[in-house]
Write an enzyme that holds these catalytic residues in place. Structure first.
Site, short mmCIF file in Angstrom:
data_model
loop_
_atom_site.label_atom_id
_atom_site.label_comp_id
_atom_site.label_asym_id
_atom_site.label_seq_id
_atom_site.Cartn_x
_atom_site.Cartn_y
_atom_site.Cartn_z
N MET A 1 0.77 -1.20 0.00
CA MET A 1 0.00 0.00 0.00
C MET A 1 0.81 1.27 0.00
O MET A 1 0.34 2.25 -0.48
CB MET A 1 -1.01 -0.02 1.12
CG MET A 1 -0.46 0.14 2.42
SD MET A 1 -0.31 0.72 3.89
CE MET A 1 0.79 -0.39 4.59
N PRO A 2 2.06 1.28 0.47
CA PRO A 2 2.79 2.54 0.37
C PRO A 2 3.18 2.85 -1.08
O PRO A 2 3.44 1.94 -1.87
CB PRO A 2 4.06 2.31 1.19
CG PRO A 2 3.80 1.13 2.02
CD PRO A 2 2.81 0.30 1.26
N LEU A 3 3.22 4.13 -1.37
CA LEU A 3 3.74 4.62 -2.63
C LEU A 3 4.92 5.51 -2.29
O LEU A 3 4.77 6.49 -1.56
CB LEU A 3 2.68 5.42 -3.39
CG LEU A 3 3.18 6.20 -4.61
CD1 LEU A 3 3.75 5.25 -5.67
CD2 LEU A 3 2.07 7.05 -5.19
#
Length: 126
Positions: A1-3
Site C-alpha cells: 500500500m505505500p507509494l
C-alpha cells in the site's frame, strides 16, 4: 500500500538508484509491517538547478547528494514505529551506499485506507 517517491540530483548510476529502492523497501517491511510484494516506487532524477534542499535547515548539514523520500501510506502508525523507519532507511543507505545520514530527507504522508485504488477502478481497502 505505500507509494514511495524518491528524488535526487542527476548523476547516480542505475544500480545506486535501485539500491535506494531496495533499502527503502526492506525498511518498510521490517519497521512499517508492509506486506511483501507491496512495492510501488517512483525514482526521479533532477537537474541540479531543479533540486533544492536547504544545506543547513534545523542544523542538519546536507550536501548535493541529498535524497528526498516521500512515502504515502495508510495512517495509524505510532511515533516509535515512524522513528524506527527513519533510522532504518538512513542507516541502510549509509551502510549500502555510503550516503551520509544527514543527506536522507524523509516525509510520510498518511491517508485513510479508502484513498487507494490498486487497479480495476476499485477501492480494494474500502
Amino acid at each position: 500500500m505505500p507509494l514511495a517517491r524518491i528524488d535526487l540530483v542527476k548523476g547516480k548510476s542505475a544500480e545506486y538508484r535501485h539500491t535506494i529502492g531496495d533499502v527503502l523497501y526492506d525498511a518498510m517491511i521490517n519497521t512499517l509491517n508492509v506486506p511483501k510484494d507491496d512495492r510501488f516506487q517512483i525514482i526521479t532524477e533532477h537537474a541540479d538547478s531543479d533540486f533544492a534542499a536547504d544545506a543547513t535547515y534545523l542544523g542538519v548539514h546536507r550536501t548535493r547528494d541529498c535524497v528526498i523520500i516521500q512515502v504515502t501510506l495508510n495512517q495509524g502508525r505510532t511515533l516509535e514505529v515512524k522513528k524506527a523507519f527513519y533510522k532504518a532507511v538512513a542507516d541502510g543507505l549509509h551502510a549500502r551506499l555510503g550516503l551520509r545520514r544527514e543527506d536522507v530527507f524523509i516525509s510520510l504522508v498518511e491517508v485513510a485506507k479508502e484513498n487507494w485504488s490498486f487497479g480495476n477502478g476499485e477501492a480494494q481497502y474500502a
